[in-house]
Scaffold this motif. Structure first.
Motif, PDB file in Angstrom:
ATOM      1  N   ASN A 164       0.829  -1.214   0.000  1.00 41.44           N
ATOM      2  CA  ASN A 164       0.000   0.000   0.000  1.00 41.44           C
ATOM      3  C   ASN A 164       0.859   1.258   0.000  1.00 41.44           C
ATOM      4  OD1 ASN A 164      -2.436  -1.305  -0.053  1.00 41.44           O
ATOM      5  ND2 ASN A 164      -2.777  -1.183   2.155  1.00 41.44           N
ATOM      6  N   GLN A 194       2.309   1.737  -3.407  1.00 37.00           N
ATOM      7  CA  GLN A 194       1.282   2.194  -4.350  1.00 37.00           C
ATOM      8  C   GLN A 194       0.924   3.665  -4.136  1.00 37.00           C
ATOM      9  OE1 GLN A 194      -1.659  -0.834  -3.658  1.00 37.00           O
ATOM     10  NE2 GLN A 194      -0.864  -2.154  -5.302  1.00 37.00           N
ATOM     11  N   LYS A 207      -8.650   1.885  -5.482  1.00 36.19           N
ATOM     12  CA  LYS A 207      -7.758   1.651  -6.623  1.00 36.19           C
ATOM     13  C   LYS A 207      -8.496   0.919  -7.729  1.00 36.19           C
ATOM     14  CE  LYS A 207      -4.245   1.266  -3.151  1.00 36.19           C
ATOM     15  NZ  LYS A 207      -3.555   0.347  -2.251  1.00 36.19           N
ATOM     16  N   GLY A 231      -6.281  -6.173   1.370  1.00 38.82           N
ATOM     17  CA  GLY A 231      -4.985  -6.045   2.043  1.00 38.82           C
ATOM     18  C   GLY A 231      -5.111  -5.707   3.522  1.00 38.82           C
TER      19      GLY A 231
HETATM   20 MG   LIG Z   1      -3.578  -3.056  -0.523  1.00 38.68          MG
END
Ligand SMILES: [Mg+2]
Ligand SMILES: Nc1ncnc2c1ncn2[C@@H]1O[C@H](COP(=O)(O)OP(=O)(O)O)[C@@H](O)[C@H]1O
Length: 405
Positions: A308, A311, A357, A364
């Motif tokens: 995360n 990202q 996203k 997650g």
């Molecule tokens: Mg994630």
């Protein structure tokens, strides 16, 4: 006559009227019963510390909207907790018998009763007259009874309000429960689906692997086959995620070293850090931190947090990682500079399937959370909108392992 009024006020208490309407009618009835020209109900707001005019009847001359809790005749009644009656000596003054009250201007006599029960003081009922009002003993008793009745109106209204609030809260809890039941049903469905998808995926992976061997290293189809294998791997990982989140799989706890686990997790991401221009700043505890954990599961948990973070910093940033001992707990902190979470989303990030996203799964954080909870740990989020997020994972501390060096 007196009994009539008591009867009418009692009827009023049983009516479905709102509090201000009830009090306005009571004020009217009071003025019919006693020789005063203005009757005002002031209710005390204990938080604001002011008496607010709630209802009135009669003349509108010098009608005061609000008093501070110690001001004027209402303030005096609050202090004494008993009725106060005053007459004016000097016709021009607003200060009578030590009471300074702008509301007394133009009047000659005033009478105020407290509205209260045994424990609480709610306000005052305030009567004024331009003459010297004469009130018989009997009428005073009636006034007392009416003040009591009015107090019970106020108390009932308070109770009704808190009843309504509790009802509303209960309803909200019910709705939340219903949605968590829905989530659980969804979870069951996801687990079944994941299971059904995983088996054929494994055979696809297996067969494509064999195909690759048959094709031999020089074949132009190798990149396609590799792509299939890569995607199959990704799907398998996702399906494993779903099942590991859904089934409350027991953790297999063993003594381990937290710094070592973190180093191993970081190693996997080295290439990605470079590819995205992410600078990693490590501040690990100098001594090893002993924890009792399921190493593989814990790695998944940190893996998700770091993915995360990466990202959120696609175009570079700083990732700060630290391990420490705080108040008998092992703490891992993962801080990124990826701009943070939009405040309106913050309440949802641990919900399964919540994602912002395009290709996110929204699994997650719920997986990470369930893994940490199974370790009797906790996760805290510190969100700095526009700056970044810090996730702090707390785990029970086992003991200080001997330093590796
Ligand atoms: Mg994630
Ligand atoms: N480090 C982070 N920075 C900004 N947003 C984050 C971060 N970590 C989580 N989030 C937010 O929480 C959401 C849920 O995260 P997660 O459960 O891992 O699912 P996914 O990554 O598949 O979207 C993300 O979509 C994102 O909006």
């Amino acid at each position: 006559m007196e009994y009539d009024i008591i009867e009418k006020v009692t009827e009023l208490s049983l009516s479905g009227l709102r509090l201000d309407a009830k009090l306005a009618r009571a004020a009217r009835l009071l003025l019919d019963a006693v020789p005063y020209e203005q009757c005002v109900f002031y209710i005390l707001d204990p938080e604001k510390k002011v008496f607010e005019k709630k209802a009135f009847a009669g003349e509108e001359i010098t009608l005061i909207e609000s008093y501070g809790e110690t001001q004027g005749l209402p303030g005096l009644v609050k202090k004494k907790k008993s009725p106060v009656e005053i007459y004016k000596k000097d016709p021009a003054s607003t200060v009578w018998e030590g009471v300074d009250d702008a509301g007394l201007k133009g009047y000659k006599s005033a009478l105020a009763y407290p509205l209260k029960d045994k424990e609480n003081f709610f306000g005052v009922v305030y009567l004024k007259s331009a003459r010297k009002a004469e009130v018989s003993k009997m009428k005073r008793r009636v006034l007392g009874i009416m003040a009591l009745q009015a107090s019970s109106f106020i108390k009932c209204a308070d109770l009704a309000e808190s009843h309504e609030r509790i009802h509303r809260e209960l309803k909200e809890i019910e709705e939340r429960l219903a949605s968590s039941e829905k989530l659980m049903a969804l979870g069951d469905m996801a687990a079944t689906l994941a299971h059904e998808i995983r088996n054929p995926l494994i055979s696809i992976g297996g067969f494509v692997g064999r195909l690759k061997k048959h094709l031999g290293p020089g074949s132009p189809c190798i990149p396609y086959v590799d792509q299939v294998l890569k995607e199959v791997g990704r799907l398998e990982k996702l399906m494993n995620g779903v099942t590991s989140f859904v089934k409350d799989s027991a953790v297999n706890l063993r003594p381990d070293d937290l710094n070592g686990i973190m180093d191993e997790v970081l190693e996997i991401f080295e290439d990605e850090f470079t590819a995205h221009g992410i600078q990693v700043k490590k501040a690990f505890s100098e001594v090893s931190i002993g924890v009792e954990v399921d190493r593989e599961q814990l790695k998944i948990a940190f893996d998700n947090l770091i993915v995360n973070a990466i990202q959120s910093m696609e175009h570079g940033g700083v990732l700060q990682l630290s391990t420490s001992l705080e108040g008998g707990r092992a703490v891992v902190s993962i801080a990124d500079s990826g701009g943070g979470i939009e405040p309106r989303n913050l309440g949802f990030i641990f919900n399964p399937f919540f994602t912002t996203k395009t290709h996110g799964t929204g699994l997650g954080l719920p997986i990470t959370n369930s893994i940490i909870l199974r370790h009797k740990g906790a996760i805290e989020v510190e969100n700095n909108p526009g700056v970044g997020v810090t996730f702090r994972v707390m785990l029970p501390y086992l003991r200080q392992l001997r330093s590796a060096g």
